[in-house]
Each structure stands twice: as structure tokens, then as C-alpha cells.
Design an enzyme around this catalytic site. Sequence first.
Site, mmCIF file in Angstrom:
data_model
loop_
_atom_site.group_PDB
_atom_site.id
_atom_site.type_symbol
_atom_site.label_atom_id
_atom_site.label_comp_id
_atom_site.label_asym_id
_atom_site.label_seq_id
_atom_site.Cartn_x
_atom_site.Cartn_y
_atom_site.Cartn_z
ATOM 1 N N CYS A 1 0.347 2.350 1.648
ATOM 2 C CA CYS A 1 -0.237 1.613 0.525
ATOM 3 C C CYS A 1 -1.701 1.992 0.318
ATOM 4 C CB CYS A 1 -0.092 0.107 0.723
ATOM 5 S SG CYS A 1 -0.843 -0.518 2.251
ATOM 6 N N HIS B 1 -2.635 -4.966 3.760
ATOM 7 C CA HIS B 1 -1.988 -4.313 2.617
ATOM 8 C C HIS B 1 -3.008 -4.035 1.518
ATOM 9 C CE1 HIS B 1 1.240 -3.062 0.070
ATOM 10 N NE2 HIS B 1 1.049 -4.020 -0.810
#
Length: 516
Positions: free
Chosen positions: A114, A457
Site C-alpha cells: 500500500c 496502512h
Amino acid sequence: MPTVSVKWHKEVFPTVEIDTDQPPYVFKCQLYDLTGVPPERQKIMMKGGLLKDDADWSKLGVKEGQRLMMLGTADEVPKAPEKGPIFVEDLPEEEQGGASLGYTAGLVNLGNTCYMNSTIQCLHSVPELKSALQKYSGGPGSEMDPSSHTLTLATRDLFSELDKSHRPVAPMRFLTVLRNKYPQFAQQTNTGLYMQQDAEECWSQLVYTLSQRLQPPPDGRLAPANVKEVFGIDLTSMVKCVESGEESSERETVYSLKCHISSEVNHLYEGLKQGFKSELEKFSPALGRTVIHVKESLISHLPPYLTVQFVRFFWKKESKQKAKILRKVDYPLVLDVLDFCSEDLKEKLRSPRQVLREEEDKKAGLKRKSKEEDGVGNSANNKEIQPSMSVKDINMQDAQETASVDGTSQPVSSGSGAGDSEAVLTQHQPSLDSQLTGIYDLVAVLTHKGRSADSGHYVAWVKQENGKWIKFNDEDAIPQREEDITKLSGGGDWHMAYICLYKARSVIPTGSSQTT
């Protein structure tokens, strides 16, 4: 790398390479590109059972030319409709597809990637960078630095695929080339899984590589914008020895400004101000030893795109990891950096800023006239709108209409009245004649959720050309409201801004030739 054939229903793919350095999930993403079957729906028959996402290739005994069998459907089995047909234009904007909103595809997460996906989505939003990449094919030094050349080609191809694809793109080739160029992004855990990485490091390494390859031609011919022209910030610094008082000057080009975060910082402006003054240890010729120096910097040249990094992570010895500063730091949709500029640059910005202010005042006057015409017969009830707004007061709707993309800090001739300084505002395409104003509009935010840079994330929030904001959460592209973007300032465990990308407003003097 062994090459195998894969049979799927009646189709056979005879030459599919397996990168045994990557987990089987990456191989499934390759098959997803070929068949449209998502990795989670693939069942690949191997000797001894089904292929698992995290299996060890060395223990599977895959041989050259081996045939594998894959089961799985590319689409969900259709169900009978429970309701009558609903047309796209009848849906709320947040439920309409990406094509109708004008945004590009998402990126498949290939296992803790990510950080890379969010970086790519933000940089992909810069038209000048895409244009330069599209025209790139090599050039001097390709043989001397093949890894940078290959990474630049992989970036070019990935950007192109994002523009053309109607479904999430699996950036396998780019990831492989990135890890070959920068092995830090190939770090693995004890169990063999790839580790999460710092998105800012990925951003900086990629921009640096592109800056080395996307160079202007040596013969001075007109060429697409290079990375320094698009992102480069020139700084002039005075360095003073605390003990001896001796001074020296330095000049450097950086590709981002740093927003330092302390207990006194509540806004981006305050953090930037701290970043322009720092202390460093440096050798003093007068004293013959290393002593503390104070360094104060000012901007001497501005780029069309301004990158700002929030310095949220620091090395924590106790836990041996990059800890995160969770403090809330607000940032504006419109950023004015005039106070951080040198006196020479301020003088160059003065006339373009005046032109921009006059254009905005003129627009406000036209809007007032339009409202008065619409209210014929009720003029007594119409409130007079004074066109006295400053540049900082421009609302975001006007900002979108007048935002520009390129320019150089060259002075324009100033006049005594509006008629002497009339101008048009640049739109989307760069111009050699455009003038920067020192005022920037927010166009992308890269956020992080979690307590450490090497975990959690990353997500990209990108403003499209039509003014709509899209949240790129790996393969998912989700429309957002503008007010949602300003809530990413931190203060908790929710996503908070780590990198902000701003786009310059610029003007073109009347009579200048526009180059698109």
C-alpha cells in the site's frame, strides 16, 4: 524463473513465468491479468493440493514446462434482478462508476505494498510528469545506469496502464523493478512475507530516480518538463557559527518541504516555519573544530507542484522502530508560501499576484452582475457583493476554475491599473509564459493509519480534473467529499496526512504566446 503453462477452462496460456522470489500471490495476480479471475477466487491445482498464497516455491518442486490447472470464474454468477433497472445518472455521485466520474483504476495490493500504491496514485495525478514519461525511451547514460532506466520505463508503462484499464491494475513489473533498484523494499520477515515500508522513502527514491533520467536534452532543444522543473524547490541558506559568528551561504535544490511537528505546532504553516530554521554540527575553519551552526533558509525558486512532508516518524530506541507523532496538525486547501520566499522571489511574485487578485475581483463583479440580472424586479432585496476578497479568501469552487499547472518565477510588467495588467489564467496545461503566484491548491494527500511507519496502512486521496476527490485504497476507488479531506489532520488512530501535494496557481500576461 521457470516457465509453466496454465489451463483454465478451454484456454491454455503456454508461457507464464513464475518469479520464485515472489510469493504465489503475485503469480495469481499475473493470472488475474490474463483471465480476469480475482486471486481470491483462483484454485490452482498443484502436486499435493491447492496452491496457497504464502506457500514456499522451493518446496513445491515446480519444473520448467509444467502444466498447471486453474479453476475459477472471472465474474460473479449473475442473479435475477430484484428491482427494476436504475440508470447511472439517477444514482448519487458517490455510487456512480469511475468512468462517469472521470477517475482512473486502482492498484492491487501485492502484499504490504500500500505504501507503493498510494505513492503511485499521487504522482500519477501530475499531467506534466505523465507527459514527460510518455516521451521517454532512454537517452544518454541508460547503459551506465540500467536499473534507473528500467524503473523509469516501468513507471511510464504503469501510468499508461492506469489510464487505460477499467479494472484494478496489478503492478507486478513495477514492484519487481523497484525492489531490484532499491533492495530495502524487498525486506522480508522471518516467515518470508514482504514487510511494510515507509511511503515517504518510496516517494523520495522514485522522484530521485526520475529526476536522474528525465533530463532536458544537452543541445537545449525544447523538451517535456523534467522532474526538477515540476517538483524542484531552490533554497538559499545562511549558515552562522554560534561561537565565532562566521557566516556562509549555501544553495540547494530539494523536492519537498518539511513540516516539523512539536508541541507548539497546530498548523502546517507553523511546522513549515520551524523547518526553515535548524541547528547542525559543522566544522568551523576559524575555531578548527566542529561546533553548532544555525541554518536559516528561504525559497529562491518555486515549482508548479509543491510537495510537503509531515515529519511524523522518529526512531524510538526502546522499541527499535519508527514511532509516530499522532498530534493533530491542520493543513489548508489553499496554501500561500510568500512568507517563506526570499526578497528577490517576493518581488518577482508581486505582479502575478496582483494580476490574480484583479482577475478574482473581476470574476466576483461578474457574479454580482449575474445575480442582479436574475433578480429583476427585486433589486431592492438584492444584497450588494463587494469585490474586495483577497487571494486567501477565494472559495474552492473558484479555485478549481482558476487553478493553473505550470510557470516560472519571472517578473511581468506591472501597470498602474487593471487595464495594464489584464491576464488569463492557465488551465491544466503548462505554459512557458506563465507566472507563478506563490499560491497553491491542494490536489493530493497521502495518509497513514497506524502507530509505526513500517506497519499500518497507506491510502491516497487524489483530486481529479473535474474537481472531485477520490480515495484510492489499493484497488478500491471511492468518491469523497471535499470536507472529508480536511479531516485527515491527525489527533487519533484514523488516517492522517503524511504527504501533501499542492498545485500552483499562475497567470499569463495578455499578449504572451501560450504553449500547450
